[in-house]
Scaffold this active site. Structure first.
Site, PDB file in Angstrom:
ATOM      1  N   GLU A   1      67.679 -32.832  98.086  1.00  0.00           N
ATOM      2  CA  GLU A   1      68.936 -33.841  98.039  1.00  0.00           C
ATOM      3  C   GLU A   1      67.567 -34.674  97.014  1.00  0.00           C
ATOM      4  OE1 GLU A   1      70.432 -36.853 102.040  1.00  0.00           O
ATOM      5  OE2 GLU A   1      68.888 -37.769 100.898  1.00  0.00           O
TER       6      GLU A   1
ATOM      7  N   HIS B   1      62.094 -40.073 101.741  1.00  0.00           N
ATOM      8  CA  HIS B   1      63.888 -40.589 101.225  1.00  0.00           C
ATOM      9  C   HIS B   1      63.567 -41.036 100.206  1.00  0.00           C
ATOM     10  CE1 HIS B   1      67.849 -41.561 100.245  1.00  0.00           C
ATOM     11  NE2 HIS B   1      68.284 -40.541 101.109  1.00  0.00           N
TER      12      HIS B   1
HETATM   13  O1  G3P Z   1      69.911 -39.780 103.560  1.00  0.00           O
HETATM   14  C1  G3P Z   1      71.136 -39.256 103.066  1.00  0.00           C
HETATM   15  C2  G3P Z   1      71.620 -39.215 101.619  1.00  0.00           C
HETATM   16  O2  G3P Z   1      70.458 -39.219 101.026  1.00  0.00           O
HETATM   17  C3  G3P Z   1      72.802 -38.749 100.914  1.00  0.00           C
HETATM   18  O3  G3P Z   1      73.799 -40.002 100.761  1.00  0.00           O
HETATM   19  O4  G3P Z   1      75.718 -41.422 100.499  1.00  0.00           O
HETATM   20  O5  G3P Z   1      75.110 -38.880  99.341  1.00  0.00           O
HETATM   21  O6  G3P Z   1      75.107 -38.594 101.306  1.00  0.00           O
HETATM   22  P1  G3P Z   1      74.522 -39.735 100.506  1.00  0.00           P
END
Ligand code: G3P
Length: 222
Positions: A145, A95
Site C-alpha cells: 500500500e 500497517h
Molecule cells: O488497510 C487498508 C488501507 O490502508 C487502505 O485504506 O481507505 O485507502 O482503502 P483506503
C-alpha cells in the site's frame, strides 16, 4: 481461505466500530452469500471478541495489529494467542498507520502468529520492503500500500499500476494483496489483471452510503 480475497480494514472509523462493526460484518456475510466470493474483515481489538465470536465461523476476522508481548506483565499488549482464542483467523501486521518498524520484532511477531495458528498479512509500503519481508519471514500474504494514496480518492490501481506488477514480480505469485484508494470493481479488475490475489481496502467501504453495493461492485472486478 479462498482466493481472490477482498479484505476490509475497519480501522477506527465510527461507522465500523462497536454496533456498527456488527452491522458492517453482517453486510460482508450477506455479500459473500450473494456473490459466492471470499471476504474478510480486520476489526478493532476492542471489537475482536464480539465480531470474531459471533461471525468468525462464517467470515474470516483479522486483528488490525498484534504485539510480541506474552502472558503476564505486558500491559497494553495484544497477544496473538488470545486473538486466536477469540475466534480470529488472522492478523494484519505493520500497517502504515501502525508500523512495527523493527525487522527483528516483526519476525518475532510473525512467528508467534504462525504458532498460534493465525494467518499473517504483512503490509509493506513498497515492493522492496514487501520482498524483503517475504524473503526473511514468509508470511502468508504481503499487502502493498503506497502510504500517500491511503484514504484518498485515487486508487493504487489507477495511479501506480506498475507498482502492482513490480510487487508480484518481486514478492511472488499468489502472495500479493494491494491497497490504497481502492473503491470500485474497476480498481479490483486492474489489480487482478496485474497479478494480485486480492485487495485490502477501508474507506471505500467504511465511508460508503451503501457498503453492500460497494462490496458487490468490487466483486465485479474479480
Ligand atoms: O488497510 C487498508 C488501507 O490502508 C487502505 O485504506 O481507505 O485507502 O482503502 P483506503
Amino acid at each position: 481461505m479462498r482466493f481472490p480475497l477482498i479484505l476490509t480494514n475497519f480501522k477506527n472509523y465510527p461507522s465500523a466500530l462497536g454496533e456498527s462493526a456488527e452491522h458492517l460484518a453482517e453486510i460482508h456475510i450477506q455479500a459473500m452469500k450473494i456473490t459466492g466470493k471470499q471476504f474478510a474483515v480486520a476489526v478493532s481489538a476492542l471489537d475482536l471478541r464480539n465480531i470474531a465470536g459471533r461471525f468468525g465461523n462464517e467470515l474470516p476476522v483479522f486483528a488490525q495489529h498484534v504485539d510480541d508481548g506474552g502472558y503476564g506483565s505486558t500491559t497494553g499488549k495484544i497477544i496473538p494467542e488470545e486473538v486466536k482464542k477469540l475466534g480470529a483467523s488472522g492478523a494484519l501486521l505493520n500497517h502504515s498507520e501502525c508500523r512495527i518498524g523493527d525487522m527483528e520484532r516483526l519476525g518475532k511477531i510473525i512467528g508467534r502468529c504462525r504458532d498460534a495458528g493465525l494467518m499473517v498479512v504483512v503490509c509493506a509500503e513498497d515492493a522492496e520492503e514487501g520482498a524483503q519481508i517475504m524473503e526473511k519471514f514468509s508470511p502468508d500474504l504481503i499487502a502493498v500500500e503506497p502510504p500517500e494514496l491511503i484514504g484518498g480518492d485515487i486508487s493504487v490501481s489507477s495511479a501506480r499500476p506498475e507498482l502492482i506488477e513490480e510487487s508480484v514480480k518481486k514478492i511472488g505469485t499468489g502472495k500479493v494483496l494491494v491497497g490504497a484508494g481502492v473503491k470500485t470493481g474497476e480498481d479490483v479488475r486492474i489489480a487482478m489483471e496485474l497479478g494480485a490475489v486480492g485487495v485490502l481496502l477501508a474507506s471505500g467501504v467504511t465511508k460508503a452510503a451503501d457498503p453492500g453495493r460497494v462490496l458487490e461492485d468490487l466483486v465485479s472486478g474479480l
